[in-house]
Design an enzyme around this catalytic site. Structure first.
Site, mmCIF file in Angstrom:
data_model
loop_
_atom_site.group_PDB
_atom_site.id
_atom_site.type_symbol
_atom_site.label_atom_id
_atom_site.label_comp_id
_atom_site.label_asym_id
_atom_site.label_seq_id
_atom_site.Cartn_x
_atom_site.Cartn_y
_atom_site.Cartn_z
ATOM 1 N N ASP A 169 -51.248 -37.841 -47.541
ATOM 2 C CA ASP A 169 -51.127 -36.922 -46.462
ATOM 3 C C ASP A 169 -52.625 -37.354 -45.442
ATOM 4 O OD1 ASP A 169 -50.311 -34.868 -44.836
ATOM 5 O OD2 ASP A 169 -51.430 -33.576 -45.930
ATOM 6 N N ASP B 17 -53.979 -34.521 -42.771
ATOM 7 C CA ASP B 17 -54.435 -33.342 -42.584
ATOM 8 C C ASP B 17 -54.830 -32.241 -43.805
ATOM 9 O OD1 ASP B 17 -54.574 -34.200 -39.890
ATOM 10 O OD2 ASP B 17 -52.902 -33.167 -39.435
HETATM 11 MG MG LIG Z 1 -51.757 -31.690 -45.143
#
Ligand SMILES: [Mg+2]
Ligand SMILES: [Zn+2]
Length: 171
Positions: free
Chosen positions: A17, A19
């Site tokens: 992932d 962010d």
């Molecule tokens: Mg995230």
């Protein structure tokens, strides 16, 4: 027939992932490169995974595009910046996938996590063995997206350190 040095089976990848895992997630959208801050130690940790034989594949929901908060060009620019940091450190990220959709704007899509399409694209493009792959995310939906494609996951706290391979495999 495969050429020498070309791995036939068992190609593995670390899905990531973005962010809250690679960069600091302020809890709102990262709308520009100016707002984008790589978390401490991330590039070094990614290099360890790379050197352990993992392709690195980023899979990120970027619904802010659908919401008109920023553009796909902004996202491409941010990913180029991350790639530049990696290249400086002697490795690269194999692929960045992002989902620009939000259900309120474009309706449902298959790529927005927990949808598995981005992970499935990576598995297919790089001929990966899902059982040898892993995702690291800070939301359950990251892990759910990977699990739907047969890939296991590690959940970390948002903006916490990415574990090293040896830390994952002794879990
Ligand atoms: Mg995230
Ligand atoms: Zn999508």
């Amino acid at each position: 027939m495969k050429k020498m040095g070309e791995s036939v089976v068992g190609r593995k990848a670390l899905f990531l992932d973005r962010d809250g895992v690679i960069n600091h997630d302020p809890g709102d959208y990262t709308k520009s490169l100016a707002e984008f801050t790589v978390l401490p130690g991330v590039i070094e940790t990614l290099k360890v995974w790379h050197d352990a034989g993992y392709l690195l594949i980023v899979v990120t929901n970027q619904a802010g595009i659908d919401k008109g908060l920023y553009t796909e060009e902004t996202v491409h620019g941010i990913h180029q910046y991350v790639q530049g940091l990696c290249v400086q450190a002697g490795f690269s990220i194999a692929q960045f996938y992002f989902c620009p959709h939000h259900p309120d704007f474009s309706g449902r899509c298959l790529c927005r996590k927990p949808g598995s399409l981005m992970v499935e694209k990576g598995l297919h493009k790089f001929d990966l063995d899902p059982s040898q792959c892993l995702i690291i995310g800070d939301k359950q939906r990251d892990l759910d997206a990977a699990a739907a494609a047969g890939v296991g996951g590690v959940l970390i706290e948002t903006n916490d350190k990415i574990p090293l391979p040896e830390e994952v495999f002794e879990m």
